[in-house]
Scaffold this active site. Structure first.
Site, PDB file in Angstrom:
ATOM      1  N   GLU A  93       0.941  -1.072  -0.063  1.00 53.87           N
ATOM      2  CA  GLU A  93      -0.064   0.092  -0.035  1.00 53.87           C
ATOM      3  C   GLU A  93       0.935   1.353  -0.168  1.00 53.87           C
ATOM      4  O   GLU A  93       1.890   1.295   0.715  1.00 53.87           O
ATOM      5  CB  GLU A  93      -1.115   0.098   1.320  1.00 53.87           C
ATOM      6  CG  GLU A  93      -1.803   1.140   1.151  1.00 53.87           C
ATOM      7  CD  GLU A  93      -2.900   1.252   2.368  1.00 53.87           C
ATOM      8  OE1 GLU A  93      -2.978   0.440   3.315  1.00 53.87           O
ATOM      9  OE2 GLU A  93      -3.642   2.231   2.105  1.00 53.87           O
TER      10      GLU A  93
ATOM     11  N   ALA B   9       1.731  -0.167  10.904  1.00 57.14           N
ATOM     12  CA  ALA B   9       1.211  -1.609  10.515  1.00 57.14           C
ATOM     13  C   ALA B   9       0.518  -1.506   9.271  1.00 57.14           C
ATOM     14  O   ALA B   9      -0.040  -0.641   8.603  1.00 57.14           O
ATOM     15  CB  ALA B   9       0.569  -2.332  11.523  1.00 57.14           C
ATOM     16  N   MET B  10       0.363  -2.840   8.794  1.00 52.26           N
ATOM     17  CA  MET B  10      -0.234  -3.091   7.390  1.00 52.26           C
ATOM     18  C   MET B  10      -1.208  -4.067   7.407  1.00 52.26           C
ATOM     19  O   MET B  10      -0.709  -5.476   7.832  1.00 52.26           O
ATOM     20  CB  MET B  10       0.700  -3.188   6.350  1.00 52.26           C
ATOM     21  CG  MET B  10      -0.046  -2.982   4.830  1.00 52.26           C
ATOM     22  SD  MET B  10      -0.909  -1.719   4.376  1.00 52.26           S
ATOM     23  CE  MET B  10      -2.203  -2.447   3.466  1.00 52.26           C
TER      24      MET B  10
ATOM     25  N   GLU C 111      -5.857  -2.923  12.585  1.00 54.93           N
ATOM     26  CA  GLU C 111      -5.350  -3.843  11.371  1.00 54.93           C
ATOM     27  C   GLU C 111      -6.386  -5.082  11.214  1.00 54.93           C
ATOM     28  O   GLU C 111      -6.823  -5.461  10.203  1.00 54.93           O
ATOM     29  CB  GLU C 111      -3.895  -4.377  11.303  1.00 54.93           C
ATOM     30  CG  GLU C 111      -2.878  -3.162  11.555  1.00 54.93           C
ATOM     31  CD  GLU C 111      -3.089  -2.169  10.533  1.00 54.93           C
ATOM     32  OE1 GLU C 111      -3.548  -2.165   9.489  1.00 54.93           O
ATOM     33  OE2 GLU C 111      -2.800  -0.763  11.021  1.00 54.93           O
TER      34      GLU C 111
ATOM     35  N   HIS D 164      -9.761  -3.899   9.787  1.00 53.13           N
ATOM     36  CA  HIS D 164      -9.595  -3.862   8.409  1.00 53.13           C
ATOM     37  C   HIS D 164      -9.979  -4.773   7.450  1.00 53.13           C
ATOM     38  O   HIS D 164     -10.619  -4.837   6.542  1.00 53.13           O
ATOM     39  CB  HIS D 164      -8.104  -3.367   8.070  1.00 53.13           C
ATOM     40  CG  HIS D 164      -7.739  -1.658   7.916  1.00 53.13           C
ATOM     41  ND1 HIS D 164      -8.552  -0.991   7.338  1.00 53.13           N
ATOM     42  CD2 HIS D 164      -6.661  -1.231   8.035  1.00 53.13           C
ATOM     43  CE1 HIS D 164      -8.183   0.215   7.271  1.00 53.13           C
ATOM     44  NE2 HIS D 164      -6.728   0.046   8.097  1.00 53.13           N
TER      45      HIS D 164
ATOM     46  N   GLU E 236      -9.981   3.948   6.131  1.00 50.68           N
ATOM     47  CA  GLU E 236      -9.188   4.510   7.384  1.00 50.68           C
ATOM     48  C   GLU E 236     -10.038   5.028   8.041  1.00 50.68           C
ATOM     49  O   GLU E 236     -10.048   4.942   9.334  1.00 50.68           O
ATOM     50  CB  GLU E 236      -7.885   5.378   6.771  1.00 50.68           C
ATOM     51  CG  GLU E 236      -6.913   4.654   5.965  1.00 50.68           C
ATOM     52  CD  GLU E 236      -6.373   3.221   6.556  1.00 50.68           C
ATOM     53  OE1 GLU E 236      -6.628   3.352   7.986  1.00 50.68           O
ATOM     54  OE2 GLU E 236      -5.682   2.772   5.999  1.00 50.68           O
TER      55      GLU E 236
HETATM   56  N1  TRP Z   1      -3.128   0.880   5.718  1.00 52.21           N
HETATM   57  C1  TRP Z   1      -2.140   1.024   6.990  1.00 52.21           C
HETATM   58  C2  TRP Z   1      -3.087   1.403   7.914  1.00 52.21           C
HETATM   59  O1  TRP Z   1      -3.548   2.525   8.329  1.00 52.21           O
HETATM   60  C3  TRP Z   1      -1.287   2.319   6.517  1.00 52.21           C
HETATM   61  C4  TRP Z   1       0.048   1.858   5.978  1.00 52.21           C
HETATM   62  C5  TRP Z   1       0.762   0.925   6.452  1.00 52.21           C
HETATM   63  C6  TRP Z   1       0.674   2.438   4.745  1.00 52.21           C
HETATM   64  N2  TRP Z   1       2.167   1.136   5.751  1.00 52.21           N
HETATM   65  C7  TRP Z   1       1.863   2.191   4.667  1.00 52.21           C
HETATM   66  C8  TRP Z   1       0.205   3.706   4.038  1.00 52.21           C
HETATM   67  C9  TRP Z   1       2.632   2.583   3.798  1.00 52.21           C
HETATM   68  C10 TRP Z   1       1.250   4.150   3.035  1.00 52.21           C
HETATM   69  C11 TRP Z   1       2.518   3.479   2.899  1.00 52.21           C
HETATM   70  O2  TRP Z   1      -3.562   0.470   8.675  1.00 52.21           O
HETATM   71 ZN    ZN Z   2      -5.605   1.691   8.637  1.00 49.49          ZN
END
Ligand code: TRP
Ligand code: ZN
Length: 887
Positions: free
Chosen positions: A130, A271-272, A307, A310, A329
């Site tokens: 992302e 985090a992702m 997370e 999500h 978000e």
């Molecule tokens: N989607 C992630 C969150 O908010 C955000 C995120 C994690 C992100 N790593 C990133 C956005 C790197 C841009 C680039 O939970």
């Molecule tokens: Zn998020």
């Protein structure tokens, strides 16, 4: 090298994809410096697309292309495709039926310091896709409305990469010659490529299970580097709590058989949420009582929850395009805020969220980079992962809940999940589901998605004793923001309660309204509106914007006495705290004016008395109690000033702190002693609250600078068995002229040098210090062997903390802070554009300072945009900072 004319992407230009990718089979032959990627895509023309173009354009950056093949025929020759800097165009592809495109390319993870795509972190291979990182792995339709079934095979050396992970379920594995092995993962859910992840390396794991409400058993695994395996338990508990909460509150169950979390030490953000395989910054996973503070524990649970949530709000239902980022978000932040509120203290969580919103997001919304929660243009999408999209986005969702009520909100979210599961949708689809489930009209409310800037509400009251009515007149306006000179009135819920003079609740009965209640939600929809409350035998005190029911600035004239009254009696926990903040804020602002005009400073006794009353009351929620004793931050005070005067703000605030410490010393000392005990390892609300109130007292007492107090803080530092107490003691030692300051800093470093996250704290503490020698210390720390410009956590802990949490020294009038930051931004620009761009943030509000500082900050911004090979990330923020003029 920078594109000389970076392109702006507009929401209004959105068109559906020309092609769909139904499935992809990926094969990675892993190597730190030369990973081979082969990708087999099954595509077809998108019937919904109007385009007549018969070529196919895929995105791809920094890829070494080796082979392209269409429908398993001969490899394509050079005249059948075109490769550009950021794309691959296949001249002609089948238009009538599905076709298979096979691509082979190579990438170099070790050279990837931008931490986007496939990269190395402490010897571990991991991905971050992302928003647009997948195109740095292989050629693809890298946009969230292309949803695909992924099958991923990882091949690698057994010793170098014993653990091989990707999304979904492990469906096959085997051994190969020359000490290699392979694993195949299959994700049964369609997903956009930004949710793809792979991890490979020498990892250890803790495992647990969760049984869902429908009785399915889910395997839970957390992967970390070996030496961190003793710091995973809290993260695992947090995950189970989050899974349970989402079932209870939203009726949402997890959908795969396996949920994996991997902690990596090099990560651009928190985090992702990759499907079934979250990748986390170690900061939001690792905790042990002696290494992590109570705040760390809370934040870990919040981010794990975020997370996890999500999975429904982001993954099952995703964004049509990146302008809709707040769809996932804003809603997910709202969900994690409520989760934390339920797990800890609702009152405290709300105050903390509003505090952050009002200091950081309000500043963003008032500055040159202001944008709506659904932006309409960007150069680099990574620059739009902002406080506005996240935090204001969450406030907008919260307002919808306030308008439709908790039950109506659940009906709306049920309908949203039912209507859009498996789709890539828009913010408007979310609002429509809320409308349809509740039979209300949110047409005007939708303006919150399109309009930037913090609305200003002005409230006036008039009491008519003969009619026994109170008229509350509220007007709204919104300052101009870049590209939006004229603003329309918004639909704003304003929650109001009334108090009698004795502090009891006065009935709220609106003329033509329902029967009397304890509080009402006023629907403000016009530029100015009058609300008449009736049946009031005496003039009540108005408690307005309870719970911070809308993300606005509110101006209502209040005497210090009225604020003190509300601090004692308001039944709304948010407004009670807010009354104390207003009281302290007004007094500090008065002292700032005294300083600026060469008058002496005296703290109004009303303030001391109000604090004394708070101190002498019994409190159940000790964390809330601590918040009542906190003065508004320097950053918040700066927000209230026409021209920010960092020195006066610091001096006035310190003066009030010292006055409170001197005059309430007895109470503070008693409170400290009553709550100081060793409860290390205990994280119930009581133990956390006792640590928090005690450390608040210690921080006041330390201003007294006497031997006993020096001894007290050093004693706490030496004997602490938990990081909350150790860090609190070190903080007061470092921020006051304590004789053992250097000795404590050195011993802390020696004790914790093997724990990266603790050393981050050590850097942060010194960088945000207000003592005179701080700038020299920061410069010296840049040369410290533990400092590393390639590690974002380190950068944030030193450069970020200095520029964003040390207004006094960063804004030194000779400009040395600005010059220092710019040097670092330029160095970071080539290593990690995302992090470099974040660091520019400290310079964007240059118009808020005096002329001298303005010129110095502006000169540094100009230096940034004229730097050769500036990334579009940094260019966008720096150039927009320079262009926009507020009036
Ligand atoms: N989607 C992630 C969150 O908010 C955000 C995120 C994690 C992100 N790593 C990133 C956005 C790197 C841009 C680039 O939970
Ligand atoms: Zn998020």
């Amino acid at each position: 090298m920078r594109d000389p004319n970076p392109q702006t992407i507009y929401l209004k230009d959105y068109t559906v994809p020309e092609y769909l990718i139904h499935s992809v089979a990926l094969n990675f032959t892993l190597d730190d410096e030369n990973t081979l990627v082969s990708s087999r895509l099954t595509l077809s023309r998108n019937p919904a697309s109007q385009s007549r173009d018969t070529s196919l354009t895929l995105s791809g950056e920094n890829l070494k292309l080796m082979r392209i093949n269409l429908d398993d025929g001969n490899d394509l020759s050079k005249d059948q495709y075109l490769q550009t800097q950021d794309s691959l165009i296949i001249n002609a592809v089948p238009q009538q039926q599905r076709f298979v495109l096979s691509i082979e390319n190579a990438i170099n993870p070790k050279a990837n310091t931008a931490l986007e795509g496939l990269y190395l972190s402490n010897g571990m291979l991991c991905t971050q896709c992302e928003a647009e990182g997948f195109r740095k792995i292989t050629y693809f339709l890298d946009r969230p409305d292309v949803m695909t079934l992924f099958t991923t095979t990882l091949v690698g050396d057994k010793d170098r990469y014993p653990v091989l992970l990707s999304n979904g379920n492990k469906i096959a594995q085997g051994e190969l010659s020359d000490n290699r092995h392979w694993v195949t993962w299959e994700d049964p859910f369609n997903k956009p490529c930004y949710l793809f992840a792979l991890v490979a390396g020498q990892l250890e794991c803790i495992a647990d299970r969760f049984t869902t409400q429908s009785g399915r058993d889910i395997d839970l695994q957390i992967f970390v580097e070996k030496h961190d395996i003793d710091k995973c338990d809290h993260a695992m508990e947090s995950l189970k709590n989050a899974m349970h909460w989402d079932e209870q509150v939203y009726g949402r169950e997890y959908d795969l058989d396996l949920y994996m979390i991997v902690a990596v030490s090099h990560f651009n953000m928190g985090a992702m949420e990759n499907k079934g395989l979250n990748v986390f910054n170690t900061k939001f996973v690792l905790a042990r009582p002696d290494t992590a503070t109570d705040f760390d524990y809370e934040h870990i649970e919040a981010v794990i929850g975020h997370e996890y949530f999500h999975n429904w709000t982001g993954n099952r239902i995703t964004c049509r395009d990146w302008f809709q980022l707040s769809l996932k978000e804003g809603f997910t932040v709202f969900r994690d805020q409520e989760f934390t509120g339920d797990r800890t203290s609702k009152a405290v969580k709300r105050i903390e969220d509003v505090n952050m919103l009002r200091t950081r997001q309000f500043a963003e919304d008032a500055g040159p980079l202001a944008h709506p929660i659904r932006p309409d243009a960007y150069i680099e999408i990574n620059n739009f992962y902002t406080l506005t999209v996240y935090e204001k986005g969450a406030e907008v969702v919260r307002m919808i809940r306030t308008l439709v009520g908790a039950e109506g909100f659940r009906k709306g979210s049920d309908l949203y999940f039912e209507r859009h599961d498996g789709q890539a949708v828009t913010c408007d689809d979310f609002v429509s589901a809320m409308e349809a489930a509740n039979d209300i009209d949110l047409t005007q409310f939708r303006r919150w998605y399109a309009q930037a800037g913090t609305p200003l509400l002005t409230a006036r009251q008039h009491y008519d004793p003969s009619a026994q009515t109170l008229t509350l007149t509220i007007s709204q306006s919104c300052p101009p923001t870049p590209g939006q000179a004229v603003k329309e009135p918004l639909h704003i819920p304003v929650t109001v309660g009334l108090l009698n003079k004795d502090g009891s609740v006065a009935p709220c009965k609106l003329q033509d309204g329902d029967q009397a209640c304890d509080e009402v939600i006023l629907q403000l929809t016009q530029s100015e509106q009058a609300f008449i409350f009736e049946g009031l035998a005496e003039q009540p005190v108005v408690s307005i914007l309870r719970g911070f029911s809308a993300p606005v600035k509110l101006v209502m004239e209040r005497s210090l006495e009225e604020s003190a009254f509300l601090l004692s009696y308001d039944s709304d926990t948010f407004n009670r705290w807010e009354a104390g903040q207003q009281l302290a804020g007004q007094i500090i602002m008065g002292l700032i004016a005294d300083l600026q005009n060469g008058r002496g400073m005296h703290v109004n006794p009303i303030m001391i008395n109000a604090f004394k009353q708070v101190l002498e009351q019994p409190w159940d929620d000790l964390s809330y109690f601590s918040l009542l004793l906190n003065l508004p931050s320097e950053t918040y005070l700066a927000e209230q000033m026409q021209v920010v005067d960092v020195e006066a703000i610091h001096a006035a605030r310190e003066f009030v702190t010292l006055a409170l410490a001197e005059q309430l010393q007895t109470q503070l000392q008693a409170l400290y002693l009553n709550n100081h005990r060793d409860e290390s390892g205990k994280f119930d609300a009581g133990a956390i609250g006792r640590r928090r109130i005690k450390n608040t007292c210690l921080s006041y007492l330390s201003k007294l600078e006497n031997k006993d107090i020096h001894h007290l803080s050093q004693q706490q530092f030496n004997t602490a068995k938990n990081m909350t107490d150790q860090m609190a003691a070190l903080t007061v030692i470092v921020n006051n002229p304590h004789p053992a300051k250097q000795q404590c800093l050195d011993s802390f470093y020696r004790q914790w040098q093997a724990e990266a996250l603790v050393i981050d704290k050590w850097f942060t503490l010194q960088a945000s210090n207000s003592m005179p020698d701080t700038f020299a210390t920061v410069q010296a720390l840049m040369q410290h062997p533990a400092f590393d410009l390639k590690n974002p956590n380190r950068v944030r802990s030193l450069i970020g903390a200095f520029s964003q949490s040390n207004p006094l020294h960063f804004h030194a009038s000779n400009g040395q802070g600005y010059q220092f930051l710019t040097d670092q931004i330029i160095a970071l620009n080539t290593l990690n554009p995302q992090i470099a761009s974040r660091m520019v943030g400290a310079l964007t509000a240059w118009r808020r300072y005096d002329e001298g500082r303005q010129a110095l900050m502006k000169a540094q911004l100009e230096r940034i945009i004229t730097t050769e090979a500036i990334s579009k990330d940094v260019y966008e923020v720096a150039s927009k900072s320079l262009i926009y003029k507020a009036d």
